[in-house]
Scaffold this active site. Structure first.
Site, PDB file in Angstrom:
ATOM      1  N   CYS A   1      24.644  50.012  36.429  1.00 29.87           N
ATOM      2  CA  CYS A   1      25.752  50.800  36.983  1.00 29.87           C
ATOM      3  C   CYS A   1      26.291  51.808  35.971  1.00 29.87           C
ATOM      4  O   CYS A   1      26.729  52.889  36.354  1.00 29.87           O
ATOM      5  CB  CYS A   1      26.863  49.893  37.450  1.00 29.87           C
ATOM      6  SG  CYS A   1      27.450  48.786  36.166  1.00 29.87           S
TER       7      CYS A   1
ATOM      8  N   GLU B   1      34.375  46.979  41.736  1.00 33.01           N
ATOM      9  CA  GLU B   1      33.551  47.488  40.633  1.00 33.01           C
ATOM     10  C   GLU B   1      32.410  48.266  41.275  1.00 33.01           C
ATOM     11  O   GLU B   1      31.423  47.675  41.722  1.00 33.01           O
ATOM     12  CB  GLU B   1      33.015  46.312  39.806  1.00 33.01           C
ATOM     13  CG  GLU B   1      34.091  45.511  39.086  1.00 33.01           C
ATOM     14  CD  GLU B   1      34.555  46.169  37.787  1.00 33.01           C
ATOM     15  OE1 GLU B   1      33.826  47.028  37.251  1.00 33.01           O
ATOM     16  OE2 GLU B   1      35.642  45.817  37.313  1.00 33.01           O
TER      17      GLU B   1
END
Ligand code: NAD
Length: 462
Positions: free
Chosen positions: A248, A214
């Site tokens: 993010c 990720e």
């Protein structure tokens, strides 16, 4: 407690013994651990909120919304669907292979490693750990050393609430992470930057361990001429300045149609005053930069831009305060456009139309998220069709994460694999193909010698 080399190998060996002894397979055990994780979140709420405030100046509401309640809600989804997800899945058997029964069985992979970053330090550690447990694995979690108060709180709370035979938290930094990566795991789930992502993947390759990565990247927000500018400003400002831009999936930069660029920049400035007041430094609702290194990186970036600071720009090293900042008139070769900003600076680039915006996005690596603000479905469809990203949001930012049915993950340089809801369960499961046949019927047609008549029948059956 930091792991020594011996700790890392004995920690993993102990978990492997538990896994091989079958401790984590029963759905009852998994459910009990998921409930224990919810207890950890409930009883540890104050401790975790205080820790996140110490590490990131995280506002209480944001800690609840994006860390604690977020994970609790996802665990509820796991509890609700665990039986169904873990049930064998029947698949169709072609005529030539009948009679028989074909099923896919989800089995746990074994011992998993979860390595988490500092920006959502509870969420990004506990959510993948919960998915690992739901799928019946043992799991080691490694929180980030960059959010040390939260890391310590998580280790204390895990010891109090979770089954030590199957779940371990190992604190420490790169050195400890590397010691863990020397061990053989059956799954590695890493969240963080792409440089370390490559280190993790190399380490995983030595044991042929599957990985979910990720990662991050520069997530664009495209604003078309027909967008509702006030709504766009609010939704962009919220997603960008949440956690002081250290998210993010935050919009990294904006590509705005030239007809509405000025209006959007003004609306962003107005919105920021409404959100955080005239002096955001005094707002209880605005976070801080995680450490001096990141603070200095952001200060250098802002100093180097040739764009115009439309609002914000102030920063205070002692408090690691960096004002929510919008920079307009930014050109594509500006230093702000080199790497992921990961902080509260929003560069705004003017484009002639959405085709130009699409060209800009396509010339870079595939981002983790892409956002479009437009009133026209055909314009949105055209943009989505001609770009790629891990996730996408239409007339919103960040909120795509809150839909448990949607897989959350990157593509290309923004990562591989996904989780959330069922996708997390799948990320930590092996889909084992099982085909079984009764023995009463065993026509000799498939066995040698292959006579002409058998060959004819086989051809007809296929
Ligand atoms: P970080 O520095 O905390 O690193 C992440 C983890 O990697 C930590 O646990 C750290 O100890 C470990 N680590 C560091 N060096 C290592 C090494 N040499 N070997 C093994 N492990 C090592 O966090 P970060 O990387 O600064 O996080 C920010 C980045 O993460 C941004 O790029 C952001 O976009 C991305 N991110 C992605 C997601 C997502 O869900 N896709 C979520 C949050 C952050």
């Amino acid at each position: 407690m930091a792991a020594t080399k011996l700790d890392a190998s004995s920690t993993v060996a102990a978990l492997r013994r538990s896994f091989e002894g079958g401790l984590t397979r029963p759905l009852g055990w998994r459910r009990a651990q998921l409930l224990a994780l919810k207890d950890l979140l409930r009883h540890g709420e104050d401790e975790l909120i205080d820790a996140m405030r110490a590490d990131l100046g995280k506002p209480t509401v944001e800690s609840r919304l994006t860390d604690l309640s977020f994970v609790a809600a996802e665990i509820d989804v796991m509890l609700r669907h665990l039986d169904a997800w873990a049930s064998p899945e029947r698949v169709r058997v072609p005529f030539a292979q009948r009679p028989g029964q074909a099923t896919i069985i989800r089995e746990p992979l074994g011992v998993a490693l979860v390595i988490a970053p500092w920006n959502y330090p509870v969420h990004l550690l506990l959510l993948p750990m919960a998915a690992a447990v739901a799928a019946g694995n043992c799991v080691v979690g490694k929180p980030s050393e960059i959010s040390p108060a939260t890391s310590a709180a998580l280790a204390r709370l895990a010891e109090r609430h979770l089954d030590p035979q199957a779940v371990a938290i190992v604190e420490g930094g790169p050195e400890e992470a590397e010691m863990l990566l020397e061990q053989r795991f059956d799954k590695i789930f890493y969240t963080g930057n792409g440089r370390v992502g490559r280190i993790v993947m190399e380490a995983a390759a030595r044991h042929l361990t599957p990985v979910t990565l990720e990662l991050g990247g520069k997530s664009p927000v495209l604003v078309d001429a027909d967008a509702d500018i006030d709504v766009a400003a609010r939704r962009i400002a919220w997603g960008k300045f949440l956690n002081a831009g250290q998210t993010c999936v935050a919009p990294d930069y904006a590509l705005v149609h030239e007809r509405v660029e000025r209006r959007l920049v003004d609306a962003l400035a107005r919105t920021l005053r409404t959100f955080y007041g005239e002096d955001p430094k005094r707002s209880r609702d605005y976070a801080r930069i995680v450490n001096q290194q990141h603070f200095e990186r952001l200060s250098r970036l802002l100093a180097a831009t040739s764009g115009t600071i439309a609002c914000g720009g102030e920063h205070d090293k002692a408090q690691r305060y960096f004002a929510p900042t919008v920079v307009s008139e930014v050109l594509p070769d500006d230093p702000l456009m080199d790497d992921e900003i990961f902080g509260p600076i929003l560069p705004v680039l003017r484009v002639g139309d959405m085709d130009e915006a699409v060209q800009h996005v396509s010339s870079r690596g595939k981002p983790l998220a892409l956002y479009v603000f437009s009133a026209s479905k055909s314009s949105v469809d055209r943009i989505l069709e001609r770009t790629s990203s891990g996730t996408a949001g239409v007339n919103l930012t960040v909120q795509q994460l809150a839909i448990p049915g949607l897989p959350f993950g990157g593509v290309g340089p923004s990562g591989m694999g996904a989780y959330h809801g069922r996708h997390g369960f799948e990320a930590f499961s092996h889909r084992r193909a099982v085909f079984s046949k009764p023995t009463q019927l065993d026509p000799p047609v498939q066995y040698p010698p292959y006579t002409k008549i058998k060959e004819w029948i086989l051809q007809k059956m296929l």
